[in-house]
Write a protein that holds these residues in place. Structure first.
Motif, PDB file in Angstrom:
ATOM      1  N   HIS A 188      -2.770  -4.592  -0.777  1.00  0.00           N
ATOM      2  CA  HIS A 188      -2.946  -3.148  -0.567  1.00  0.00           C
ATOM      3  C   HIS A 188      -4.419  -2.814  -0.403  1.00  0.00           C
ATOM      4  O   HIS A 188      -5.283  -3.699  -0.413  1.00  0.00           O
ATOM      5  N   HIS A 189      -4.713  -1.503  -0.257  1.00  0.00           N
ATOM      6  CA  HIS A 189      -6.059  -1.071   0.125  1.00  0.00           C
ATOM      7  C   HIS A 189      -7.018  -0.906  -1.050  1.00  0.00           C
ATOM      8  O   HIS A 189      -8.206  -1.201  -0.924  1.00  0.00           O
ATOM      9  N   LYS A 190      -6.546  -0.387  -2.166  1.00  0.00           N
ATOM     10  CA  LYS A 190      -7.457  -0.177  -3.298  1.00  0.00           C
ATOM     11  C   LYS A 190      -6.687  -0.264  -4.608  1.00  0.00           C
ATOM     12  O   LYS A 190      -5.478  -0.018  -4.659  1.00  0.00           O
ATOM     13  N   TRP A 200       0.814  -1.218   0.000  1.00  0.00           N
ATOM     14  CA  TRP A 200       0.000   0.000   0.000  1.00  0.00           C
ATOM     15  C   TRP A 200       0.849   1.269   0.000  1.00  0.00           C
ATOM     16  O   TRP A 200       0.417   2.323  -0.486  1.00  0.00           O
ATOM     17  N   CYS A 246      -7.020  -1.908   9.384  1.00  0.00           N
ATOM     18  CA  CYS A 246      -5.679  -2.482   9.542  1.00  0.00           C
ATOM     19  C   CYS A 246      -5.659  -3.587  10.594  1.00  0.00           C
ATOM     20  O   CYS A 246      -4.990  -4.604  10.421  1.00  0.00           O
ATOM     21  N   GLU A 292      -2.849  -9.648  -6.929  1.00  0.00           N
ATOM     22  CA  GLU A 292      -3.088  -8.663  -5.879  1.00  0.00           C
ATOM     23  C   GLU A 292      -4.300  -9.056  -5.043  1.00  0.00           C
ATOM     24  O   GLU A 292      -5.243  -9.675  -5.528  1.00  0.00           O
ATOM     25  N   LEU A 334      -6.880  -7.227  -2.078  1.00  0.00           N
ATOM     26  CA  LEU A 334      -7.256  -5.966  -1.454  1.00  0.00           C
ATOM     27  C   LEU A 334      -7.610  -6.164   0.010  1.00  0.00           C
ATOM     28  O   LEU A 334      -8.278  -7.138   0.393  1.00  0.00           O
ATOM     29  N   ASP A 386       1.377   3.122  -3.307  1.00  0.00           N
ATOM     30  CA  ASP A 386       0.210   3.695  -3.971  1.00  0.00           C
ATOM     31  C   ASP A 386       0.074   5.192  -3.710  1.00  0.00           C
ATOM     32  O   ASP A 386      -0.801   5.844  -4.263  1.00  0.00           O
ATOM     33  N   ARG A 387       0.914   5.733  -2.848  1.00  0.00           N
ATOM     34  CA  ARG A 387       0.884   7.154  -2.540  1.00  0.00           C
ATOM     35  C   ARG A 387       2.057   7.845  -3.240  1.00  0.00           C
ATOM     36  O   ARG A 387       2.825   7.200  -3.955  1.00  0.00           O
TER      37      ARG A 387
END
Length: 373
Positions: free
Chosen positions: A41-43, A8, A67, A55, A57, A11-12
């Protein structure tokens, strides 16, 4: 062997730790490991890295349970043999207790929240430190990005040295010596109104020890050198003291903060600089000096923490508390083109010892070792 990697963070907008994971996973894909990797990861995102690997989610849950319960659920669903936590965060602690059938590898980049808690909001530092101590005995293996970080883990967390493998960071190959330095300097003059300058890249905070560099700039200006100091990085703890020192020495027009810049321009900043100075008190690794060396920029760093491991004999190392030695070293390098060229050649050669491919290869070997235990 099926490996889960908490992804995750890539992804930022990516910074140091995020780039560590992105560079490592990309090289693992090039090694042909795609079918063995599950990115958790989250999305969903449109990043190409997810086109090569499976992957899973992490489900969203209310009451801040995403979390604490969603991550362990995603790990269970992924059916992996091993999960790699690319850095420590207190939010992922529950997975170390709930996913008992999965081998766990954690990368430790530094112990700054433990050794310099004042660099962080008090609650964040406390949660980070407490949670790390909680999971020390629940990880199967640790990766430290430097020998110094490994030593710190043994000393301050009572970790077993046998459970820690040192794997240095790599760097993005975009950082390289540019062919025509005159054209780069012209670009810097036209866009940023910069001619000759000294460069620092990193967060402006007390631990980075920038004030002695500013004082040294004040001293070398007295000898007639035209150099300015360029500081590229966000503002951190006690940055006000840095700004006050600049004001006090009347250097407002000599210390430049260009703000956010693109990676492409950062490469140009490194290439056009006459000198890169990094006088930090403590680093778990120290990526900016490596990036500077990869661009062929002469480097001065502290002789403390992990920085000697990174720079080796390719740069000049000084005591971060010895301003006289810093002034002397900076003046010598800035006044001696032959010395700068010699350091430039040594820097480029030294940087070749580090790569994300090497990091990925050695990390995969750790996965295999842990799964055999």
């Amino acid at each position: 062997m099926n490996v889960g990697i908490l992804s995750w963070i890539i992804d930022r907008q990516r910074t140091g730790v995020d780039n560590y994971l992105y560079g490592t996973v990309n090289e693992m894909i090039k090694m042909g490991k795609s079918n063995n990797i599950t990115l958790i990861h989250h999305k969903k995102t449109d990043d190409d890295i997810y086109k090569h690997c499976r992957e899973v989610l992490i489900p969203y849950l209310p009451l801040n349970l995403t979390c604490h319960l969603g991550m362990p659920y995603a790990l269970m669903k992924s059916k992996v043999d091993l999960v790699h936590f690319p850095a420590h965060w207190h939010t992922q602690t529950s997975a170390f207790f709930l996913n008992r059938g999965v081998k766990k590898v954690l990368t430790i980049h530094d112990l700054i929240p433990l050794l310099y808690p004042e660099s962080y909001p008090p609650n964040l530092a406390r949660r980070w430190n407490t949670s790390l101590k909680m999971i020390v005995n629940h990880a199967d293996h640790f990766i430290a990005v430097s020998q110094k970080t490994r030593e710190d883990c043994v000393k301050h967390l009572n970790m077993s040295p046998d459970k820690i493998t040192v794997i240095p960071n790599g760097y993005n190959p975009i950082y390289h010596p540019m062919d025509n330095r005159d054209e780069v300097r012209k670009y810097m003059k036209d866009k940023y109104n910069l001619n000759q300058y000294i460069l620092f890249v990193g967060r402006v905070e007390a631990r980075k020890n920038i004030i002695p560099v500013i004082r040294t700039l004040h001293e070398i200006k007295k000898s007639g050198l035209p150099h300015k100091l360029v500081i590229i990085g966000g503002m951190g703890w006690e940055h006000e003291k840095v700004l006050q020192e600049i004001e006090k020495l009347n250097l407002n027009d000599q210390v430049i903060f260009p703000g956010y810049i693109s990676v492409e321009d950062l490469v140009r900043f490194y290439n056009a600089a006459d000198l890169f100075v990094y006088l930090s008190f403590y680093e778990g690794f120290g990526l900016p000096p490596l990036e500077a060396m990869a661009c062929g920029t002469p480097v001065i760093t502290s002789n403390t923490s992990s920085l000697p491991e990174v720079v080796g004999d390719a740069g000049v190392m000084v005591d971060p508390l010895d301003e006289e030695a810093l002034t002397s070293s900076m003046h010598q390098i800035l006044c001696d083109e032959r010395k700068r060229n010699k350091l430039r050649d040594k820097s480029i050669l030294r940087a070749k010892d580090f790569s994300w491919h090497k990091t990925a290869k050695e990390t995969w070997e750790v996965y295999e070792k842990v799964c055999r235990i």
